[in-house]
Design a protein around this motif. Structure first.
Motif, short mmCIF file in Angstrom:
data_model
loop_
_atom_site.label_atom_id
_atom_site.label_comp_id
_atom_site.label_asym_id
_atom_site.label_seq_id
_atom_site.Cartn_x
_atom_site.Cartn_y
_atom_site.Cartn_z
N GLU A 43 0.83 -1.21 0.00
CA GLU A 43 0.00 0.00 0.00
C GLU A 43 0.87 1.26 0.00
OE1 GLU A 43 -3.24 2.20 2.97
OE2 GLU A 43 -2.68 0.10 3.29
N LEU A 44 1.89 1.28 0.86
CA LEU A 44 2.73 2.47 0.99
C LEU A 44 3.59 2.70 -0.26
CD1 LEU A 44 3.85 2.03 4.71
CD2 LEU A 44 2.44 3.91 3.80
N ILE A 45 4.20 1.64 -0.76
CA ILE A 45 5.09 1.81 -1.90
C ILE A 45 4.28 2.16 -3.15
CG2 ILE A 45 6.86 0.73 -3.34
CD1 ILE A 45 7.61 -1.00 -0.92
N THR A 46 3.10 1.60 -3.27
CA THR A 46 2.23 1.94 -4.40
C THR A 46 1.85 3.43 -4.37
OG1 THR A 46 1.35 -0.31 -4.49
CG2 THR A 46 0.05 1.41 -5.56
N LYS A 47 1.60 3.96 -3.17
CA LYS A 47 1.30 5.39 -3.04
C LYS A 47 2.52 6.23 -3.44
CE LYS A 47 -2.21 5.24 0.63
NZ LYS A 47 -2.50 5.59 2.06
N ALA A 48 3.71 5.77 -3.03
CA ALA A 48 4.93 6.50 -3.40
C ALA A 48 5.10 6.53 -4.91
CB ALA A 48 6.15 5.85 -2.74
N LEU A 49 4.78 5.41 -5.57
CA LEU A 49 4.92 5.34 -7.03
C LEU A 49 3.86 6.16 -7.75
CD1 LEU A 49 5.93 1.59 -7.34
CD2 LEU A 49 7.28 3.55 -8.09
N ALA A 50 2.71 6.33 -7.11
CA ALA A 50 1.70 7.21 -7.71
C ALA A 50 2.19 8.65 -7.75
CB ALA A 50 0.40 7.11 -6.92
N ILE A 51 3.01 9.02 -6.75
CA ILE A 51 3.58 10.36 -6.70
C ILE A 51 4.79 10.46 -7.62
CG2 ILE A 51 4.67 12.05 -5.16
CD1 ILE A 51 3.13 10.56 -2.84
N LYS A 52 5.60 9.38 -7.66
CA LYS A 52 6.85 9.41 -8.42
C LYS A 52 6.94 8.11 -9.25
CE LYS A 52 11.89 9.77 -7.58
NZ LYS A 52 12.14 10.78 -8.63
N PRO A 53 6.30 8.06 -10.41
CA PRO A 53 6.23 6.81 -11.20
C PRO A 53 7.59 6.32 -11.71
CG PRO A 53 4.58 8.39 -11.92
CD PRO A 53 5.50 9.13 -11.01
N ASP A 54 8.57 7.21 -11.82
CA ASP A 54 9.87 6.80 -12.39
C ASP A 54 10.88 6.44 -11.29
OD1 ASP A 54 10.14 9.31 -11.32
OD2 ASP A 54 11.34 10.13 -12.99
N TYR A 55 10.38 5.96 -10.18
CA TYR A 55 11.19 5.66 -9.00
C TYR A 55 11.60 4.19 -9.07
CZ TYR A 55 12.28 6.34 -3.94
OH TYR A 55 12.87 6.47 -2.71
N ALA A 56 12.75 3.90 -9.69
CA ALA A 56 13.18 2.52 -9.96
C ALA A 56 13.34 1.71 -8.67
CB ALA A 56 14.49 2.51 -10.75
N GLU A 57 13.93 2.32 -7.66
CA GLU A 57 14.16 1.60 -6.41
C GLU A 57 12.83 1.19 -5.76
OE1 GLU A 57 16.56 2.15 -2.16
OE2 GLU A 57 16.63 3.72 -3.70
N ALA A 58 11.82 2.05 -5.88
CA ALA A 58 10.52 1.72 -5.30
C ALA A 58 9.86 0.58 -6.07
CB ALA A 58 9.62 2.96 -5.30
N HIS A 59 9.97 0.57 -7.39
CA HIS A 59 9.44 -0.57 -8.16
C HIS A 59 10.12 -1.87 -7.72
CE1 HIS A 59 6.80 1.40 -11.03
NE2 HIS A 59 7.71 2.34 -11.27
N ASN A 60 11.43 -1.80 -7.51
CA ASN A 60 12.17 -2.98 -7.06
C ASN A 60 11.67 -3.47 -5.70
OD1 ASN A 60 14.54 -4.87 -7.05
ND2 ASN A 60 15.18 -3.57 -5.35
N ASN A 61 11.50 -2.55 -4.76
CA ASN A 61 11.07 -2.94 -3.42
C ASN A 61 9.60 -3.34 -3.38
OD1 ASN A 61 13.55 -2.72 -2.05
ND2 ASN A 61 13.36 -0.49 -2.03
N LEU A 62 8.79 -2.78 -4.27
CA LEU A 62 7.42 -3.28 -4.40
C LEU A 62 7.45 -4.73 -4.85
CD1 LEU A 62 4.37 -2.79 -4.37
CD2 LEU A 62 4.56 -1.92 -6.72
N GLY A 63 8.36 -5.04 -5.78
CA GLY A 63 8.52 -6.43 -6.21
C GLY A 63 8.90 -7.33 -5.05
N ASN A 64 9.74 -6.83 -4.13
CA ASN A 64 10.13 -7.65 -2.97
C ASN A 64 8.94 -7.97 -2.08
OD1 ASN A 64 12.76 -7.52 -3.86
ND2 ASN A 64 13.35 -5.87 -2.47
N ALA A 65 8.07 -6.99 -1.87
CA ALA A 65 6.87 -7.24 -1.05
C ALA A 65 5.95 -8.24 -1.74
CB ALA A 65 6.14 -5.92 -0.78
N PHE A 66 5.76 -8.09 -3.05
CA PHE A 66 4.96 -9.07 -3.79
C PHE A 66 5.59 -10.46 -3.70
CE2 PHE A 66 3.26 -5.50 -6.68
CZ PHE A 66 1.99 -5.54 -6.11
N LEU A 67 6.90 -10.52 -3.83
CA LEU A 67 7.61 -11.80 -3.77
C LEU A 67 7.39 -12.48 -2.43
CD1 LEU A 67 9.59 -13.74 -5.23
CD2 LEU A 67 11.46 -12.41 -4.22
N ASP A 68 7.50 -11.71 -1.35
CA ASP A 68 7.33 -12.30 -0.02
C ASP A 68 5.91 -12.78 0.22
OD1 ASP A 68 9.97 -11.89 0.57
OD2 ASP A 68 9.65 -10.04 1.71
#
Length: 619
Positions: free
Chosen positions: A53-78
């Protein structure tokens, strides 16, 4: 403030970092970095839904945030949302193609999806960017192990350890690779190193206990002592919940039974569980499945359709899973195949249910909170020398399989076509230790002209595995021309067809074949087994006993050689078995799911009555 929070975060001081991130977001609710890093802390502490929820909100503000996309992937993976994880990593890499960490994490998601070759490619990309990336070397090794390339796996793990000597996970995974190569003493040493670095590493402890089952010559007392030691280390800091269990102690009411497993998919334990769960008396039992299945398949859907409640638990901590079970008021919790696969017996250490049962594990759990161990009279005969923390509950028959509908037709005896007897084993090469190889050599000597066929997935493609077997046989006087290795990635029906090309199966020890024994018998192939003193060393014997082939389960190496030789010399009996074994098995207690389920339900009911009869202060 953000710089200070990041310093705390990098130092592992998560509560301090979290407090500062929260203050930043109070002042500026749209600060994407603070919101993203707060999500990362949620991921690190196991709160993956909040992390997403939090990282998705961050990406809505900053869509080109590569590190956030990566860490969102980590949460999905877990959470086991593997396709979502892959999509997130691809977004990160589209923004930053040289993002080594994202390549590595993409490899992890692909590995969990079973796309092992694709995972290898991702790890190589990460290592091309950063050759000293210890985690990528380690993960590459894991993929190689799953691909049946343990020699390459060991090299990758050793590279990771060279770069990072205190890397407990790499020592553990090196142990897995060495185990696959049959180098059991070295595997044990690697698990010990992992535990010396990280004593609370439950995965390394389970792997150590698992590999000990493959080691010939260990006494029941030695095995028990090590099980108690490891279980004590990993459960000593788990506090039993302060609140008492509130289950209604009515002995005859409808029971809520929970099955805890990572095996609700198309694999050997899953094939045994499905007939049981689909045959439960729903008027008497309400069935819950707590499923740690990151990669569900068609069999997973069948499990979901035949039980009352489905609880996904991938990515959830053991304490949270135990809390779910207490909320569900589970009466009888069944921990399936505790030390195998991704199973989680330490959930039981939280006392998640009044009655807790070990089912299809290979030895004692070592947990004082595990109340019962399901078995039968052959696996644990009266006076058994095996030791355990649980109370044994002996079923009329322990093992159960559904008839194999896709099996090919049983053909004529191969010896009649070939002019010689073919012995075979289709077990994991880990089970084929030096003592097994030596005894098989004696069997081959006792039957002039006989041959030996070995197959396990494509593992015998690996020269070190073949060499170990051939070296042992040659040392005992057996020419390598008498051995055939099959290394095929074939269909299940084709695999059964390969079994059908064998006249007599040879069971390994001390870790017997169970599913392999059943499959051999289904293809008309009798199996000779050496029964030891422990559950795992009597598995094949239990199956043979319940199908009326007691004479093929012997108790000394000399009897094993004699039994195999006598069977090879009696082609008439082999022909008869060839024609009748499938029907004999199909009509035996081994393939009678309704009766087996009733016996298991009777076990649960008796266990429950005993709990209800306890004084309240003990319950």
């Amino acid at each position: 403030a953000l710089d200070l929070a990041v310093r705390h975060h990098g130092a592992g001081e998560l509560s301090q970092a979290e407090a500062i991130y929260q203050k930043i977001l109070t002042a500026d609710p749209n600060q994407p970095v603070a919101m993203h890093l707060l999500g990362v802390i949620a991921n690190q502490t196991g709160n993956n839904d909040i992390a997403i929820e939090l990282i998705t909100k961050a990406l809505a503000i900053k869509p080109d945030y590569a590190e956030a996309h990566n860490n969102l992937g980590n949460a999905f993976l877990d959470l086991g949302r593997l396709e979502d994880a892959v999509a997130s990593y691809h977004k990160a890499l589209a923004l930053e193609p040289d993002f080594a960490n994202a390549h590595n994490n993409l490899g992890n998601a692909l590995q969990d999806l079973g796309r092992l070759e694709d995972a290898v490619v991702s790890y190589h990309k990460a290592l091309a960017i950063n050759p000293d990336y210890a985690e990528a070397h380690n993960n590459l090794g894991n993929a190689f192990t799953k691909l049946g390339r343990p020699d390459e796996a060991a090299a990758s793990h050793n590279k990771a350890i060279t770069l990072k000597p205190d890397y407990a996970e790499a020592h553990n995974n090196l142990g897995n690779a060495l185990k696959s190569l049959g180098r059991l003493d070295e595997a044990i040493a690697s698990y010990h190193k992992a535990l010396a670095i990280k004593p609370d590493f439950s995965g390394a402890g389970r792997n150590l206990l698992f590999v000990l089952l493959d080691v010939p010559g260990l006494s029941p007392d030695e095995l028990f002592t090590e099980h108690l030691r490891i279980s004590d280390i990993h459960s000593r800091d788990i506090a039993r919940p302060a609140e008492d269990l509130t289950n209604d102690p009515a002995p005859e009411r409808r029971l809520r039974v929970g099955y805890l497993s990572s095996d609700f998919w198309n694999q050997s334990v899953g094939s045994v569980l499905l007939p049981l769960l689909s045959s439960h008396d729903r008027a008497e039992f309400e069935v819950f499945c707590y499923a740690d299945v990151p990669r569900p398949d068609a069999m997973t859907e069948r499990f979901q359709s035949c039980v009352d409640h489905w609880r996904p638990i991938t990515g959830k901590p053991d304490s949270e899973v135990a809390g779910m079970m207490r909320t569900d008021a589970i009466d009888v919790l069944v921990c399936v195949a505790g030390r195998f696969g991704g199973n989680r017996p330490l959930v039981c250490a939280h006392r998640a249910a009044p009655v807790q049962v070990s089912f299809h594990d290979g030895a004692t759990s070592g947990l004082k909170e595990m109340d019962y161990w399901l078995t039968d009279d052959f696996l644990h005969p009266p006076g058994t020398k095996e030791r355990f923390t649980e109370e044994l509950y002996r079923l009329p028959v322990f093992y159960q399989w559904p008839p194999i509908g896709e099996a090919p037709t049983v053909e004529a005896l191969p010896a009649d076509r070939a002019g010689f007897v073919t012995f075979g084993s289709f077990n994991n090469p880990v089970k084929v230790n030096e003592e097994v190889i030596s005894l098989w050599a004696e069997v081959l000597k006792s039957v002039p002209g006989s041959r030996l066929v070995l197959k396990y997935l494509s593992w015998y493609d690996q020269e070190p595995i073949r060499h170990r077997v051939l070296e042992g046989l040659e040392a005992s006087g057996i020419e390598r021309e008498r051995v055939t290795f099959l290394a095929l990635r074939d269909t299940f029906a084709e695999h059964l067809g390969s079994i059908g090309e064998v006249d007599i199966g040879l069971d390994p020890f001390p870790f017997n074949g169970a599913t392999t024994t059943f499959q051999s018998l289904w293809m008309g192939v009798p199996v000779v087994s050496l029964a030891g003193e422990t559950f795992i060393s009597r598995a094949a014997g239990s199956i043979l006993h319940h199908v009326g082939l007691e004479d093929l389960a012997v108790d000394t190496p000399e009897a094993y050689v004699a039994c195999a030789g006598d069977l090879a010399g009696d082609l008439g009996r082999l022909r008869t078995l060839r024609k009748t074994l499938r029907e004999r098995l199909a009509t035996s207690p081994i393939c009678n799911a309704p009766d087996h389920t009733r016996s298991v339900e009777d076990a649960y009911r008796e266990m429950w009555r005993k709990w209800c009869a306890l004084p309240k202060n003990i319950r």
